[in-house]
Write a protein that holds these residues in place. Structure first.
Motif, mmCIF file in Angstrom:
data_model
loop_
_atom_site.group_PDB
_atom_site.id
_atom_site.type_symbol
_atom_site.label_atom_id
_atom_site.label_comp_id
_atom_site.label_asym_id
_atom_site.label_seq_id
_atom_site.Cartn_x
_atom_site.Cartn_y
_atom_site.Cartn_z
ATOM 1 N N PHE A 134 0.850 -1.191 0.000
ATOM 2 C CA PHE A 134 0.000 0.000 0.000
ATOM 3 C C PHE A 134 0.887 1.243 0.000
ATOM 4 O O PHE A 134 1.801 1.359 0.828
ATOM 5 N N LEU A 135 0.597 2.171 -0.909
ATOM 6 C CA LEU A 135 1.437 3.362 -1.037
ATOM 7 C C LEU A 135 0.708 4.653 -0.684
ATOM 8 O O LEU A 135 1.339 5.634 -0.294
ATOM 9 N N GLN A 136 -0.621 4.690 -0.814
ATOM 10 C CA GLN A 136 -1.363 5.916 -0.546
ATOM 11 C C GLN A 136 -2.026 5.906 0.835
ATOM 12 O O GLN A 136 -2.090 6.931 1.495
ATOM 13 N N CYS A 137 -2.514 4.764 1.267
ATOM 14 C CA CYS A 137 -3.206 4.653 2.562
ATOM 15 C C CYS A 137 -2.354 3.852 3.531
ATOM 16 O O CYS A 137 -1.651 2.911 3.134
ATOM 17 N N VAL A 138 -2.424 4.222 4.813
ATOM 18 C CA VAL A 138 -1.593 3.577 5.836
ATOM 19 C C VAL A 138 -2.251 2.252 6.220
ATOM 20 O O VAL A 138 -2.872 2.112 7.273
ATOM 21 N N ASN A 139 -2.106 1.270 5.323
ATOM 22 C CA ASN A 139 -2.759 -0.025 5.481
ATOM 23 C C ASN A 139 -1.727 -1.141 5.512
ATOM 24 O O ASN A 139 -0.586 -0.975 5.058
ATOM 25 N N ARG A 174 -3.892 -1.136 -4.413
ATOM 26 C CA ARG A 174 -2.896 -0.869 -3.372
ATOM 27 C C ARG A 174 -2.239 0.506 -3.531
ATOM 28 O O ARG A 174 -1.656 1.012 -2.571
ATOM 29 N N HIS A 175 -2.273 1.101 -4.721
ATOM 30 C CA HIS A 175 -1.478 2.300 -4.992
ATOM 31 C C HIS A 175 -2.313 3.568 -5.107
ATOM 32 O O HIS A 175 -1.787 4.616 -5.477
ATOM 33 N N ALA A 176 -3.604 3.480 -4.817
ATOM 34 C CA ALA A 176 -4.471 4.659 -4.905
ATOM 35 C C ALA A 176 -5.280 4.770 -3.618
ATOM 36 O O ALA A 176 -5.407 3.815 -2.852
ATOM 37 N N ARG A 177 -5.814 5.953 -3.384
ATOM 38 C CA ARG A 177 -6.630 6.188 -2.196
ATOM 39 C C ARG A 177 -8.069 5.761 -2.512
ATOM 40 O O ARG A 177 -8.712 6.314 -3.398
ATOM 41 N N ILE A 178 -8.553 4.768 -1.783
ATOM 42 C CA ILE A 178 -9.863 4.170 -2.058
ATOM 43 C C ILE A 178 -10.723 4.238 -0.799
ATOM 44 O O ILE A 178 -10.232 4.077 0.320
ATOM 45 N N LYS A 179 -12.021 4.492 -0.972
ATOM 46 C CA LYS A 179 -12.940 4.450 0.163
ATOM 47 C C LYS A 179 -13.106 3.015 0.635
ATOM 48 O O LYS A 179 -13.230 2.093 -0.174
ATOM 49 N N LEU A 180 -13.090 2.838 1.956
ATOM 50 C CA LEU A 180 -13.270 1.505 2.519
ATOM 51 C C LEU A 180 -14.751 1.145 2.492
ATOM 52 O O LEU A 180 -15.527 1.586 3.327
ATOM 53 N N SER A 181 -15.141 0.352 1.509
ATOM 54 C CA SER A 181 -16.532 -0.067 1.383
ATOM 55 C C SER A 181 -16.568 -1.427 0.691
ATOM 56 O O SER A 181 -15.616 -1.809 0.004
#
Length: 434
Positions: free
Chosen positions: A289-294, A329-336
């Motif tokens: 993961f590169l955009q979100c701290v996951n 993994r490389h973009a900011r995505i809403k958790l849904s």
């Protein structure tokens, strides 16, 4: 039907009362004579036309000296009302209203009948689902009872064997001593006989005696050593041992450091993850993961039932749940669920939400320190529990298809606070005895 007939009869009687005896039709400009009889003004005027002197009532024949009558406005109003209610347009309109009212009642009745049918179907569903759940609960507890029964049998068998071994040791020592006592008694009889014979015979040597068997000193029975293991907290020890038999048992997860965002530090044993201000040296991976701290767990699941627990303590901000293997993994995505995430989150320490779109706020009576996650791949269910008391927090009933991984986000918290970790909990089995 009876009410309609009564109403019709009433209208008919009223119409007769408001009918002129001369023209046999409803009054037109009704007037009343002194004798209280009513007639149409034109009719009574025509009836008296040409009459000289006294005139009479056409009905009762009472005579009057003058041609006098009074307009009756009340009767006029009643006549107009009867005339209006007996007109073709009024009757048609009334029939239309009756049909419309009847149709509305029919539709209401049909709606209530459908509601009754749905309620009965719902009751049947509740009974069926309840019966299935009862069978499932009984099966789960039957398995637990069997585990406890087997463990009880094993412990009692071990106790029986150890008891028999100790008894055999004492029994062998007892038998050896009893044998020595018998041999000593035999020798004593020989010696006593020899002593008696010396009165008549000169004794030149000791009689032949049987050699005594050597008996080791009895080993002391250590009651503490024997009983300590059975005086232990058996319930707690057995509870710990049951973990390896639970289905599903707690999964011993570890973090997959190759998926961790660069600002997540993972412990050496891969069970602790914490956010940090600086980027941790890392190797580039397509799965990182590169955009979100996951971060994901190293273990993935696509069949069966699985359960794991995560310690979040008093951490004010976090996300956790499951994620599809194919999530971006490389973009900011809403958790849904639409994005491949089934999650629970907390913000500001006590604001809990389920990861739907929009978020579903949860009202909790207390803040859990440990979160239990249950994944049923066949039922496509993802459920979250307060692991301290196993109360249900939220359940997704339309869960993932295909392979998923346990998902975590320690998030970036307030810089004024010391970062708090997310910890994967393991429950190793404990042996009852060495």
């Amino acid at each position: 039907m009876a009410a309609a007939a009564v109403a019709t009869s009433s209208r008919g009687s009223l119409r007769e009362d408001l009918t002129c005896a001369i023209c046999c039709d409803l009054f037109r400009e009704p007037v009343m004579l002194a004798c209280m009889h009513h007639f149409c003004k034109p009719c009574i005027s025509r009836y008296w036309r040409g009459t000289q002197g006294p005139v009479s009532c056409p009905q009762c024949r009472k005579e009057f000296s003058t041609k006098q009558f009074h307009t009756n406005y009340l009767v006029t109003a009643m006549v107009e009302k009867v005339r209006a209610t007996t007109s073709d347009s009024y009757i048609k309109n009334l029939e239309k209203q009756l049909k419309e009212t009847l149709e509305r009642h029919r539709l209401k009745k049909e709606a209530f009948i459908n509601s009754i049918r749905r309620d009965k179907d719902k009751m049947d569903t509740i009974k069926r689902v309840g019966a299935d759940l009862q069978a499932r609960v009984k099966g789960d507890f039957r398995a637990l009872h069997q585990i406890l029964h087997d463990e009880e049998t094993c412990v009692l068998e071990q106790l029986r064997r150890e008891q028999e071994e100790e008894l055999e040791k004492v029994q062998r020592h007892l038998e050896a001593i009893e044998l020595v006592v018998r041999e000593l008694e035999d020798n004593m009889r020989v010696l006593q006989q020899a002593s008696a014979d010396t009165e008549s015979v000169v004794l030149t040597e000791l009689p032949q005696l049987r050699p005594c068997v050597h008996v080791d000193v009895a080993v002391e029975f250590d009651i503490n050593t024997f009983s300590n293991k059975y005086m232990a907290p058996l319930q707690y020890i057995t509870w710990r041992k049951m973990f390896k038999s639970l289905k599903p048992g707690p999964s011993p997860l570890t973090f997959d450091a190759d998926t961790a965002h660069p600002n997540i530090h993972v412990s050496r044993d891969k069970t602790v993850a914490v956010e940090c201000d600086f980027a941790v040296p890392h190797t580039d991976h397509n799965k990182r993961f590169l955009q979100c701290v996951n971060i994901l767990a190293a273990q993935g699941f696509q069949s069966g039932r699985h359960y794991w627990e995560v310690e979040v303590a008093s951490k004010p901000k976090w996300d956790l749940g499951v994620a599809s293997e194919s999530v971006e993994r490389h973009a900011r995505i809403k958790l849904s669920p639409e994005s491949g995430y089934w999650t629970l989150r907390v913000r500001n320490g006590n604001e809990y939400s389920a990861g739907t779109q929009p978020w579903t706020r949860l009202q909790l009576s207390s803040s859990p320190h440990k979160i239990g996650v249950f994944l049923d791949c066949e039922e496509r269910r993802v459920s979250f529990y307060n692991a301290d008391d196993m109360s249900l927090l939220y359940s997704f009933t339309n869960g993932p298809r295909g392979k998923v991984f346990p998902f975590f986000s320690p998030c970036i918290c307030d810089r004024s606070q010391k970062p708090q970790p997310i910890r994967l909990l393991h429950y190793p089995s404990v042996a009852l005895s060495g």
